[in-house]
Design an enzyme around this catalytic site. Structure first.
Site, PDB file in Angstrom:
ATOM      1  NE  ARG A 116      55.904 122.152 125.749  1.00  0.00           N
ATOM      2  CZ  ARG A 116      56.593 121.088 125.409  1.00  0.00           C
ATOM      3  NH1 ARG A 116      56.253 120.394 124.371  1.00  0.00           N
ATOM      4  NH2 ARG A 116      57.654 120.749 126.104  1.00  0.00           N
ATOM      5  CD  GLN A 147      59.930 129.142 122.396  1.00  0.00           C
ATOM      6  OE1 GLN A 147      61.023 129.646 122.179  1.00  0.00           O
ATOM      7  NE2 GLN A 147      59.050 128.927 121.446  1.00  0.00           N
ATOM      8  CG  ASP A 151      58.808 123.955 128.136  1.00  0.00           C
ATOM      9  OD1 ASP A 151      59.193 122.815 128.452  1.00  0.00           O
ATOM     10  OD2 ASP A 151      57.707 124.178 127.620  1.00  0.00           O
ATOM     11  CB  SER A 182      61.643 122.744 126.175  1.00  0.00           C
ATOM     12  OG  SER A 182      62.299 123.100 125.043  1.00  0.00           O
ATOM     13  CE1 TYR A 218      54.021 118.234 125.065  1.00  0.00           C
ATOM     14  CE2 TYR A 218      52.299 119.768 125.711  1.00  0.00           C
ATOM     15  CZ  TYR A 218      53.547 119.214 125.913  1.00  0.00           C
ATOM     16  OH  TYR A 218      54.317 119.658 126.947  1.00  0.00           O
TER      17      TYR A 218
HETATM   18  P1  NAI Z   1      56.718 115.216 123.450  1.00  0.00           P
HETATM   19  O1  NAI Z   1      57.907 114.976 124.321  1.00  0.00           O
HETATM   20  O2  NAI Z   1      55.365 115.184 124.058  1.00  0.00           O
HETATM   21  O3  NAI Z   1      56.742 114.127 122.255  1.00  0.00           O
HETATM   22  C1  NAI Z   1      57.902 113.861 121.504  1.00  0.00           C
HETATM   23  C2  NAI Z   1      57.545 113.690 120.039  1.00  0.00           C
HETATM   24  O4  NAI Z   1      56.901 112.430 119.834  1.00  0.00           O
HETATM   25  C3  NAI Z   1      56.598 114.744 119.485  1.00  0.00           C
HETATM   26  O5  NAI Z   1      57.182 115.378 118.368  1.00  0.00           O
HETATM   27  C4  NAI Z   1      55.348 113.945 119.099  1.00  0.00           C
HETATM   28  O6  NAI Z   1      54.677 114.487 117.983  1.00  0.00           O
HETATM   29  C5  NAI Z   1      55.948 112.583 118.797  1.00  0.00           C
HETATM   30  N1  NAI Z   1      54.991 111.465 118.781  1.00  0.00           N
HETATM   31  C6  NAI Z   1      53.926 111.229 119.593  1.00  0.00           C
HETATM   32  N2  NAI Z   1      53.296 110.098 119.246  1.00  0.00           N
HETATM   33  C7  NAI Z   1      53.985 109.565 118.193  1.00  0.00           C
HETATM   34  C8  NAI Z   1      53.839 108.397 117.395  1.00  0.00           C
HETATM   35  N3  NAI Z   1      52.833 107.543 117.596  1.00  0.00           N
HETATM   36  N4  NAI Z   1      54.721 108.188 116.387  1.00  0.00           N
HETATM   37  C9  NAI Z   1      55.728 109.062 116.161  1.00  0.00           C
HETATM   38  N5  NAI Z   1      55.932 110.175 116.878  1.00  0.00           N
HETATM   39  C10 NAI Z   1      55.076 110.438 117.881  1.00  0.00           C
HETATM   40  O7  NAI Z   1      56.867 116.584 122.672  1.00  0.00           O
HETATM   41  P2  NAI Z   1      57.948 117.732 122.824  1.00  0.00           P
HETATM   42  O8  NAI Z   1      59.195 117.321 122.187  1.00  0.00           O
HETATM   43  O9  NAI Z   1      58.043 118.145 124.255  1.00  0.00           O
HETATM   44  O10 NAI Z   1      57.322 118.987 122.022  1.00  0.00           O
HETATM   45  C11 NAI Z   1      56.337 118.931 121.048  1.00  0.00           C
HETATM   46  C12 NAI Z   1      56.179 120.316 120.398  1.00  0.00           C
HETATM   47  O11 NAI Z   1      56.018 121.367 121.343  1.00  0.00           O
HETATM   48  C13 NAI Z   1      57.356 120.727 119.530  1.00  0.00           C
HETATM   49  O12 NAI Z   1      56.853 121.129 118.303  1.00  0.00           O
HETATM   50  C14 NAI Z   1      57.979 121.884 120.221  1.00  0.00           C
HETATM   51  O13 NAI Z   1      58.534 122.809 119.319  1.00  0.00           O
HETATM   52  C15 NAI Z   1      56.809 122.478 120.953  1.00  0.00           C
HETATM   53  N6  NAI Z   1      57.287 123.206 122.155  1.00  0.00           N
HETATM   54  C16 NAI Z   1      56.854 124.491 122.388  1.00  0.00           C
HETATM   55  C17 NAI Z   1      57.294 125.193 123.502  1.00  0.00           C
HETATM   56  C18 NAI Z   1      56.819 126.598 123.724  1.00  0.00           C
HETATM   57  O14 NAI Z   1      56.323 127.210 122.800  1.00  0.00           O
HETATM   58  N7  NAI Z   1      56.942 127.145 124.930  1.00  0.00           N
HETATM   59  C19 NAI Z   1      58.219 124.581 124.482  1.00  0.00           C
HETATM   60  C20 NAI Z   1      58.597 123.233 124.141  1.00  0.00           C
HETATM   61  C21 NAI Z   1      58.133 122.577 123.014  1.00  0.00           C
END
Ligand code: NAI
Length: 382
Positions: free
Chosen positions: A127, A132, A135, A138, A235
Site C-alpha cells: 500500500r 494505488q 490495488d 481498493s 491497516y
Molecule cells: P480494511 O478493508 O482492512 O478495513 C476496513 C476498515 O475497518 C479500516 O478503516 C479499519 O481501520 C477498520 N477497522 C478494523 N478494525 C476495526 C474495529 N474493531 N472497529 C472499527 N473499525 C475497524 O481497510 P481498507 O479500507 O482496505 O484500507 C485501510 C487504509 O489503507 C485506508 O486508510 C486507505 O486509504 C489505505 N489504502 C492505501 C492504498 C495505497 O496507498 N496504495 C490502497 C488502498 C487503501
C-alpha cells in the site's frame, strides 16, 4: 506474448479479468489476447466486444490457458477436485495474475509452484502511492461500499432523505457505518448523497477527518489508543479488550437509534472483529437493515449468515453477501482489469510485449508468490 483471460467458474462470480478497454491496450503493447468464450457474459461484455477490441475467442479454458504465457483471472484457479482443473490447464513457465487468497491457500500455492507457474497475488499489493492504481482491494471495496448502501436502501421500507410533503414530514434515515476505510468512506458518501444522516466509527483516528469531510459524524472511542491503531501499511491493528469494551459502550446507543448499519471492519489475516452483538441486534428497531461487508471474514455482526439475507425475530434484516463487487459486475470487472493492466504494463517491452520483469521492484516482490517451482513469498516460504 500470448495473454489468456479465463471465465470465472466459482459460484456467484460475475466478473472477468479483462475489459474491451484493457484488451485494446494490451494489443497496443504488442501482445496477443485470447478470451475464453463467455468469460464476460455475466458482466455484460459479449465475446463480440472482446473480438472487436482485438482479442481472439477460445472455445475452452484449456484451449485459452494451454497456449498462454500469461493468464489473468479474478479469483484463484480451481483444482481438479473443485470441478475444473484450471491449475492443470496452465502451461509450465507461464505467469498467473489474480486474487489468489495466497496467504490462506497454501496447498493451492504449492500446486502452482509444482506446475512451474509464476504467480502474482494481487491482494498482496503493497500500500504505497505508486501502487494505488493497481490495488484490487481498493477498487473492489469502493464499489462494495456503494452497493451496500444501495442494497440497504432497497431493503429498507422507508425513505432515505427527509421529505416535507403536504401530508407530513418524512424523517431522514439514520445510517451508522463501522470501519471508515475504502468501503466505509464510499458508503458514507453514498448515504449522504441519498440524504441520510450518517454516523461512523473506526479504530484509526486518522479516519475522523475523512469521515467529517464527507459530512459524517465520527464517534470517538479512545483518542489515545485510536492514534496508535494504524500499522505502517495503513491497516488497523487488533485492539485490546479494554478498547473493545469502551467501543461497544460508545456505539451501543447509536446502533439502537440507527435505521441502517453497514459494517466494513477488517483486520488483515484475522477474523473480522465482532462489533454488533446479538444484544444490540435484538434492541434495534423493527424494519432496520444491517449490511455486513465483513461476512467473508466471519462477519462483524452476530447473526450474519454468509451469502444469505436473514430477518431476525424483532424484524431486523441482515444482508451477508460475501462478494459484493460481483453484484456490480461490469464496473467491478472494468476496474479490476485496469488494476491488472497497470500492474502488468511495466513488465512488458513496448511494441513487442516481451517480458522484462524487474524482480527487484517492491510491487513485484510484494505480490510474487510462486517462482521456479517454489513458493517464494516471505509470508509463506518455509
Ligand atoms: P480494511 O478493508 O482492512 O478495513 C476496513 C476498515 O475497518 C479500516 O478503516 C479499519 O481501520 C477498520 N477497522 C478494523 N478494525 C476495526 C474495529 N474493531 N472497529 C472499527 N473499525 C475497524 O481497510 P481498507 O479500507 O482496505 O484500507 C485501510 C487504509 O489503507 C485506508 O486508510 C486507505 O486509504 C489505505 N489504502 C492505501 C492504498 C495505497 O496507498 N496504495 C490502497 C488502498 C487503501
Amino acid at each position: 506474448m500470448q495473454i489468456a483471460v479465463l471465465k470465472e467458474r466459482r459460484a456467484g462470480e460475475t466478473r472477468v479479468a479483462a475489459s474491451p478497454d484493457t484488451v485494446k491496450k494490451f494489443v497496443g503493447l504488442g501482445a496477443k489476447v485470447t478470451v475464453e468464450t463467455g468469460a464476460g457474459a455475466a458482466s455484460a461484455f459479449a465475446d463480440k466486444v472482446f473480438e472487436e477490441a482485438g482479442a481472439t475467442i477460445a472455445p475452452s479454458a484449456a484451449a485459452a490457458a494451454g497456449a498462454a504465457d500469461m493468464v489473468f483471472k479474478i479469483q484463484k484457479p480451481m483444482m481438479a477436485a473443485e470441478g475444473a482443473d484450471e491449475v492443470g490447464y496452465l502451461k509450465a513457465g507461464s505467469i498467473l495474475v489474480a486474487h489468489l487468497n495466497a496467504l490462506t491457500e497454501k496447498p493451492l500455492m504449492q500446486a502452482l509452484a509444482a506446475k512451474g507457474v509464476t504467480s502474482f497475488a494481487l491482494e498482496l499489493m503493497p500500500r504505497i502511492s505508486r501502487a494505488q492504481a493497481m490495488d484490487i482491494l481498493s477498487s473492489q471495496s469502493n464499489l462494495a461500499g456503494y452497493k451496500a448502501v444501495v442494497d440497504a436502501a432497497a431493503t429498507f421500507g422507508k425513505a432515505m432523505p427527509m421529505m416535507m410533503t403536504a401530508a407530513g414530514t418524512v424523517a431522514p434515515a439514520r445510517v451508522l457505518i463501522f470501519g471508515a476505510g475504502v468501503a466505509g468512506l464510499q458508503a458514507i458518501a453514498t448515504a449522504k448523497r441519498m440524504g441520510a444522516v450518517v454516523y461512523a466509527t473506526d479504530v484509526r483516528y486518522a479516519t475522523k477527518e475523512q469521515v467529517e469531510s464527507l459530512g459524517g459524524k465520527f464517534i470517538v472511542v479512545d483518542e489515545e489508543k485510536m492514534k496508535a491503531a494504524q500499522t505502517a501499511g495503513g491497516y488497523a491493528k487488533e485492539m485490546d479488550d479494554d478498547f473493545k469494551k469502551k467501543q461497544a459502550e460508545a456505539v451501543h446507543a447509536e446502533v439502537l437509534k440507527a435505521d441502517i448499519v453497514i459494517t466494513t471492519a477488517l483486520i488483515p489475516g484475522r477474523a473480522a472483529p465482532k462489533l454488533v452483538t446479538a444484544e444490540m441486534v435484538a434492541g434495534m428497531k423493527n424494519g432496520s437493515v444491517i449490511v455486513d461487508l465483513a461476512a467473508e471474514a466471519g462477519g462483524n455482526v452476530d447473526g450474519t449468515v454468509k451469502d444469505q439475507v436473514v430477518t431476525t425475530a424483532n424484524g431486523v434484516t441482515i444482508l451477508g453477501h460475501t462478494n459484493m463487487a460481483a453484484r456490480l459486475g461490469r464496473d467491478a470487472s472494468s476496474l479490476f482489469a485496469r488494476n491488472i493492466l497497470n500492474f502488468v504494463t511495466p513488465m512488458l517491452e513496448k511494441g513487442t510485449a516481451a517480458l522484462k520483469i524487474n524482480w527487484d521492484d517492491e510491487l513485484v516482490k510484494g505480490t510474487l508468490v510462486t517462482k521456479d517451482g517454489a513458493v517464494v513469498h516471505p509470508s509463506l516460504a518455509g
